[in-house]
Each structure stands twice: as C-alpha cells, then as structure tokens.
Scaffold this active site. Structure first.
Site, PDB file in Angstrom:
ATOM      1  CG  ASP A 168      -8.572 -97.577 -15.570  1.00  0.00           C
ATOM      2  OD1 ASP A 168      -8.665 -97.288 -16.777  1.00  0.00           O
ATOM      3  OD2 ASP A 168      -9.309 -98.399 -15.018  1.00  0.00           O
ATOM      4  CD  GLU A 397      -7.080-106.066 -18.062  1.00  0.00           C
ATOM      5  OE1 GLU A 397      -6.852-106.867 -17.124  1.00  0.00           O
ATOM      6  OE2 GLU A 397      -7.773-105.037 -17.911  1.00  0.00           O
TER       7      GLU A 397
HETATM    8  C1  9YW Z   1     -11.426-100.936 -14.439  1.00  0.00           C
HETATM    9  C2  9YW Z   1     -12.346-103.009 -19.816  1.00  0.00           C
HETATM   10  C3  9YW Z   1     -11.676-101.808 -19.179  1.00  0.00           C
HETATM   11  C4  9YW Z   1     -11.029-100.880 -20.206  1.00  0.00           C
HETATM   12  C5  9YW Z   1     -10.153 -99.821 -19.546  1.00  0.00           C
HETATM   13  C6  9YW Z   1      -9.190-100.491 -18.602  1.00  0.00           C
HETATM   14  C7  9YW Z   1      -9.962-101.310 -17.567  1.00  0.00           C
HETATM   15  C8  9YW Z   1     -11.704-101.106 -15.880  1.00  0.00           C
HETATM   16  O1  9YW Z   1     -10.710-102.296 -18.253  1.00  0.00           O
HETATM   17  O2  9YW Z   1     -10.772-100.493 -16.772  1.00  0.00           O
HETATM   18  O3  9YW Z   1     -12.239-101.281 -13.596  1.00  0.00           O
HETATM   19  O4  9YW Z   1     -10.349-100.464 -14.104  1.00  0.00           O
HETATM   20  O5  9YW Z   1      -8.336 -99.566 -17.991  1.00  0.00           O
HETATM   21  O6  9YW Z   1      -9.467 -99.076 -20.518  1.00  0.00           O
HETATM   22  O7  9YW Z   1     -12.005-100.282 -20.973  1.00  0.00           O
HETATM   23  O8  9YW Z   1     -11.447-103.716 -20.603  1.00  0.00           O
END
Ligand code: 9YW
Length: 424
Positions: A168, A397
């Site tokens: 992100d 995480e």
């Molecule tokens: C957010 C769920 C997700 C991952 C992404 C990670 C994060 C969600 O969490 O994004 O709202 O920022 O960056 O890669 O799929 O684990």
C-alpha cells in the site's frame, strides 16, 4: 527431539490461527483490523490450509472466484458480512454487486496457488474437480489483466491504485501519488488507527490520495474499459508483474495436466511476453528492477522489495545472480531478511508498513524463487530468518527487520500459512 517438539508447537499454533480466522468458506486476515476476505491473502492462506484440510483449501479459492466480475476482474476485497471496523467499506466503493466488493484487484497469486494445490494433492479426484472449476476462471482473470491494464500491448500491466500492489504505502508510489489530485475529497474517518499504531500505518496524506482515487473510479462507474486510460495513477510494478508471470506459467502447467492445451498455450505466451518486457524495468545502478510510472513516463528511483520479487518469476540467470547478490547485501544491513525497502535509502522506515518492514509472504515468494534457481543457501537464510521472527515475536502482520519487533495486526492468517510452508 526438543527441536521436533518445538516445530510441532509452532505448527500447531499456526493451524490454530488458521482456524480462529476461518469464517467457514473464506478466511479473514485477522479479526478486527481486516474483517473481510482479501484476494491474495486467501490464495496464500489456501497453501497453508492444504497442510491441514485439503477440501477447505480448495474452498478458499472457489469462494474468491465466485465474486469474479463479468469482465474477468477478481476484486481485492469481498465484503461477505458488513462490519464497520474497516474503512473504506462498501458504502464508499459502491460497485453495485449483490455481495459487495471493492472495484480494484490485487496481486494474482491464484494461478501459482491452484497449481501448487493440484501438484501436492493427496485427493486427486477432488483436485481434478476443483482445479478444473478454477482453470477457466483464472485464465479469464489473466486475460482481463492484459486487456484492461496493458491496453497498448507492452507485455506488462499497470496498477491504477497502490492498494492493488498489496504494498500500500511503498516508497515506490510516493512521486506518482503526489500527482493525484485531491480536490472534491469527501470527508472520511479512518478505522485502521483503532487497531494499529499510527506510526506503523500509512499517513493521512497517503489516505487522502487512496480515497480520491476510489472516488474518481466510482465516478467512472468502475468501467474497466476506461479506468486505465483515465486514471491519474498508473504504475508498472515489477513485483506485481513477476507474480502475474509466475501465475501464467503455473496455470499453463495446470492446464497441461488437465488436458487443456489452448489455455496452456495462451498463458505461456503471456508469461513469455511479460518476461521480455520486465527486462525494460532493470536498473543498472541499483542492480535490481524498479517501477515505471506510465503517467510521467519515468522510471521510479526506489529500491523496494517489488524490484527483488522477480526472482519468483524465474528471470534469466544473470539477473537472478544480481538479485541474489542484492539480497545477500541487504542481509548484512538487517538482522531479519527481507526488508521491504533498502535500509540505506533515507526514506526507509523500519516500522511503517511497506516502507521497510519484513513480511513473511514476501519472504516466502522470494525464497521459493531462489530455491527453484538453485540458490539454496540464500533460501535457507530467509527461511531461518522467517522462523526466528515467529519464535521471538509471534505471528504478526509484519516485523521491524532490524529489531524483529512485531508490528501491525497480530494472530495473522497469512503469516501462519507461510510458517507452515517454511516448516515443511
Ligand atoms: C489495508 C490484508 C491486506 C493485504 C495488503 C496489506 C493490507 C489493507 O492488508 O492492506 O487496508 O491497508 O497491505 O497487502 O492484502 O492482509
């Protein structure tokens, strides 16, 4: 003996986490912070679930593909059950689906995951049935990528939102995000900060741009025929493309095994064109791949882990050697491989999400690519670092790659799934 007991304990704890986060036909990444089904989480989690319950693993993928759009896209989040603990929810995305979904996608690990489940399956009949069900659907998703995210036929696809990358707030997106207009941004309330530390999460300025992009795509009715051309954010990420290339190749193997030569041929051709185009992203100075910004027409000066992930795609030997050297050097700068950004870069931040921390899923994909290319020692180093992080800091995480501190959410599903893989 003690060693074995310890491994058993770790394995049991990982299985427990998969169970805690299991919602029957899909798994949440962690309750509270992420209460829905995320696309690439599910595919990587299925790989872990296979160690415990093969049928359950297939269900994870089948559920995901039940929410594939008519145009072929597979969305990044499926909002199975409403939960106001997460922002932005369905009322912001407004994609008009019966079971609401977001309107963007995520790294396509499904081809890799489906093929791996199939190759390792003990129940061959079940595997044939489920893989047969998924094959055309994954092929349609791949077709969608090249049609809608590479409309000029370059061989590599662009992301239109940083959330699509799965990384992100990576430094990779800073310059491109700066150019995203925020006029007309509707007021909003973040929810992530109720669950995680603000210093470990993206900034407000980044969220403003994330949400502005969502509003912009919504105003275009989520029409994928025009989104790429009309998006103010369009970045080609070597990591994302590497995953797509690997999935195309692996889907081709699966298609061969299922007696579907046309699907195999199409996907091999996509992978071949992708690999050739990927080479244009090589940066001689950094000795790794970098992103390319299709809006500014410039390469992005950012040594992130996205530029190392091509080891997962099986790049040519000389490139593989250079990437292995880069990873070895990074290993001298941190205590736990693999940092999501080069620690010698002044923009590195070892605690802030994708701007430095180590993530087990990335470790797994990089280690897998290195292992396949015969870099056994480096593979083992990453495997050991990953298991040490779990031993010392639990199933977080992500982790600070220098101190090993656990960061973000805890009891994290894909971290647990990757532990099972590393313990194999
Ligand atoms: C957010 C769920 C997700 C991952 C992404 C990670 C994060 C969600 O969490 O994004 O709202 O920022 O960056 O890669 O799929 O684990």
């Amino acid at each position: 003996m003690a060693q074995n007991t310890h491994r058993d304990d770790l394995y049991k704890r990982a299985a427990q986490i998969l169970d805690i986060n299991d919602r029957g036909h899909y798994t949440v990444p962690t309750s509270g912070l992420y209460p829905f089904q995320w696309n690439w989480d599910s595919c990587l989690v299925a790989i872990g679930q296979q160690h415990v319950d093969e049928a359950r693993a297939w269900t994870e993928l089948v559920t995901l593909f039940e929410h594939q759009w008519d145009d072929g896209m597979v969305p990044h989040i499926i909002f199975h059950k409403l939960d106001d603990g997460y922002f932005p929810g369905p009322e912001v995305w407004r994609t008009g689906r019966t079971v609401p979904t977001t309107g963007i996608t995520q790294p396509p690990v499904a081809g890799f995951a489906a093929n791996l489940l199939f190759e390792r399956a003990k129940d061959k009949d079940l595997a044939r049935e489920k893989a047969g069900h998924l094959l055309q659907r994954i092929d349609r998703w791949h077709e969608w990528f090249f049609r809608c995210r590479d409309p000029h036929g370059t061989g590599v696809v662009a992301l239109i939102h940083p959330w699509e990358s799965g990384r992100d707030n990576s430094i990779d997106w800073d310059a491109a995000l700066d150019a995203v207009p925020t006029e007309g941004l509707e007021p909003y309330q973040r929810r992530d900060l109720q669950h995680a530390h603000a210093d470990h999460r993206p900034t407000m300025a980044q969220y403003d741009r994330f949400i502005s992009l969502v509003q912009h795509f919504r105003s275009l009715d989520w029409n994928n025929e025009v989104l790429h051309e009309q998006s103010p954010f369009k970045v080609v990420d070597p990591g994302f493309n590497a995953i797509l290339i690997r999935s195309c190749n692996d889907l081709a193997s699966l298609a061969d095994a299922l007696g579907e030569p046309e699907v195999a041929e199409r996907n091999r051709a996509r992978a071949k064109a992708g690999l050739a185009a990927l080479d244009s992203l090589w940066d001689e100075r950094l000795q790794q791949y970098v992103c390319f910004d299709r809006v500014s027409g410039k390469a992005v000066d950012s040594a992130s882990v996205g530029g190392l992930l091509p080891v997962f795609a099986g790049v040519p030997t000389a490139r593989m050697e250079s990437l292995a050297k880069r990873i070895t050097t990074l290993g001298e700068q941190v205590n736990y491989l693999v940092p999501s950004h080069d620690p010698t870069d002044s923009r590195y931040d070892g605690k802030r999400y994708w701007r430095g921390p180590a993530w087990l899923i990335i470790n797994y994909m990089i280690a897998n690519g290195l292992d396949r290319a015969g870099h056994t020692e480096l593979f083992e180093k990453i495997r050991q670092a990953s298991l040490k992080l779990i031993d010392e800091s639990g199933f977080a995480e992500y982790y600070d790659p220098k101190s090993g501190e656990p960061l973000g959410g805890d009891t994290f599903t894909w971290t647990a799934a990757m532990v099972m893989e590393f313990l194999r």
